[in-house]
Design a protein around this motif. Structure first.
Motif, PDB file in Angstrom:
ATOM      1  N   ASP A   1      -3.508  -5.922   6.071  1.00  0.00           N
ATOM      2  CA  ASP A   1      -4.280  -6.655   6.130  1.00  0.00           C
ATOM      3  C   ASP A   1      -2.715  -7.919   5.460  1.00  0.00           C
ATOM      4  OD1 ASP A   1      -6.367  -5.099   4.859  1.00  0.00           O
ATOM      5  OD2 ASP A   1      -5.535  -4.932   2.671  1.00  0.00           O
TER       6      ASP A   1
ATOM      7  N   HIS B   1      -4.133 -11.290   3.279  1.00  0.00           N
ATOM      8  CA  HIS B   1      -4.850 -11.936   2.632  1.00  0.00           C
ATOM      9  C   HIS B   1      -4.674 -13.631   1.901  1.00  0.00           C
ATOM     10  CE1 HIS B   1      -8.313  -8.424   2.117  1.00  0.00           C
ATOM     11  NE2 HIS B   1      -6.594  -8.012   1.985  1.00  0.00           N
TER      12      HIS B   1
ATOM     13  N   PHE C   1       0.767  -1.113  -0.191  1.00  0.00           N
ATOM     14  CA  PHE C   1       0.195  -0.344  -0.145  1.00  0.00           C
ATOM     15  C   PHE C   1       0.918   1.359   0.018  1.00  0.00           C
ATOM     16  CE2 PHE C   1      -4.243  -2.454   1.802  1.00  0.00           C
ATOM     17  CZ  PHE C   1      -4.082  -2.599   1.154  1.00  0.00           C
TER      18      PHE C   1
ATOM     19  N   HIS D   1      -3.363  -8.709  -3.931  1.00  0.00           N
ATOM     20  CA  HIS D   1      -2.963  -7.993  -2.593  1.00  0.00           C
ATOM     21  C   HIS D   1      -2.445  -8.103  -1.406  1.00  0.00           C
ATOM     22  CE1 HIS D   1      -6.953  -6.101  -1.499  1.00  0.00           C
ATOM     23  NE2 HIS D   1      -6.331  -6.098  -0.971  1.00  0.00           N
TER      24      HIS D   1
ATOM     25  N   GLU E   1     -13.611  -9.403  -0.705  1.00  0.00           N
ATOM     26  CA  GLU E   1     -12.290  -7.768  -0.854  1.00  0.00           C
ATOM     27  C   GLU E   1     -11.461  -8.050  -2.434  1.00  0.00           C
ATOM     28  OE1 GLU E   1     -10.169  -6.323   2.242  1.00  0.00           O
ATOM     29  OE2 GLU E   1      -8.675  -5.503   0.797  1.00  0.00           O
TER      30      GLU E   1
HETATM   31 ZN   LIG Z   1      -7.284  -6.006   1.343  1.00  0.00          ZN
END
Ligand SMILES: [Zn+2]
Length: 180
Positions: free
Chosen positions: A50, A52, A14, A65, A58
């Motif tokens: 995050d 994942h 990010f 990501h 999402e």
């Molecule tokens: Zn995410």
């Protein structure tokens, strides 16, 4: 009022990686200063990021990501947690979606959360909602949150103030309020 500093999604993907953006890089020194002050004053710090799994809903919106176990999901080196600071994984926008952060915050005995990180109108705002629904006071330093969409970020700050009673301030005033 006992406060915790929450650093949300300041991870490689990010900030400088796949979904990285200039605004995220720009807030790093401000978050660094807040972190240093929190550590010096004994304000508890909690990192949430995050991490994942391939079946997280999402990913339908954003693509892959911050996959669990990858470099993209790690906190950026500039904000590296120190020993004893918890790093909690989340699978969607709000830090309150899973049970772990809520449990951790209760254990810390805090009443007020200073929310920092990215993205303002996504993970910060959804976490502010969760904080509000769970009875926490919310403080957002506007120089420690960012979005690739600056207009959306500004609108979101106003929204959090109006709808969740969040205090919108800046890192300098927060550090001042923590005292010498
Ligand atoms: Zn995410």
């Amino acid at each position: 009022m006992k406060t915790a500093l929450i650093v949300i999604d300041m991870i490689n993907d990010f900030v400088t990686g796949k979904l990285g953006f200039k605004g995220a890089v720009k807030i790093v020194p401000n978050v660094q200063r807040l972190l240093a002050a929190a550590r010096a004053k004994g304000v508890p710090v909690l990192f949430v990021r995050d991490a994942h799994s391939p079946d997280d809903p999402e990913l339908r919106v954003w693509g892959e990501h911050a996959m669990a176990g990858t470099e993209g999901s790690e906190i950026i080196p500039e904000l590296k947690p120190v020993r004893g600071e918890p790093v909690i994984s989340k699978q969607t926008y709000s830090i309150f979606h899973g049970p772990e952060p809520g449990r951790m915050l209760r254990k810390m005995g805090v009443e007020e959360l200073v929310l920092t990180g990215v993205v303002t109108e996504i993970c910060i705002q959804n976490s502010a909602a969760g904080a509000f629904f769970n009875g926490y006071r919310v403080v957002v330093p506007n120089d420690c949150v960012a979005s690739p969409d600056e207009k959306a970020s500004k609108y979101s700050l106003g929204y959090m103030q109006r709808i969740y009673g969040a205090q919108i301030t800046n890192s300098r005033d927060i550090i001042k309020s923590w005292g010498k």
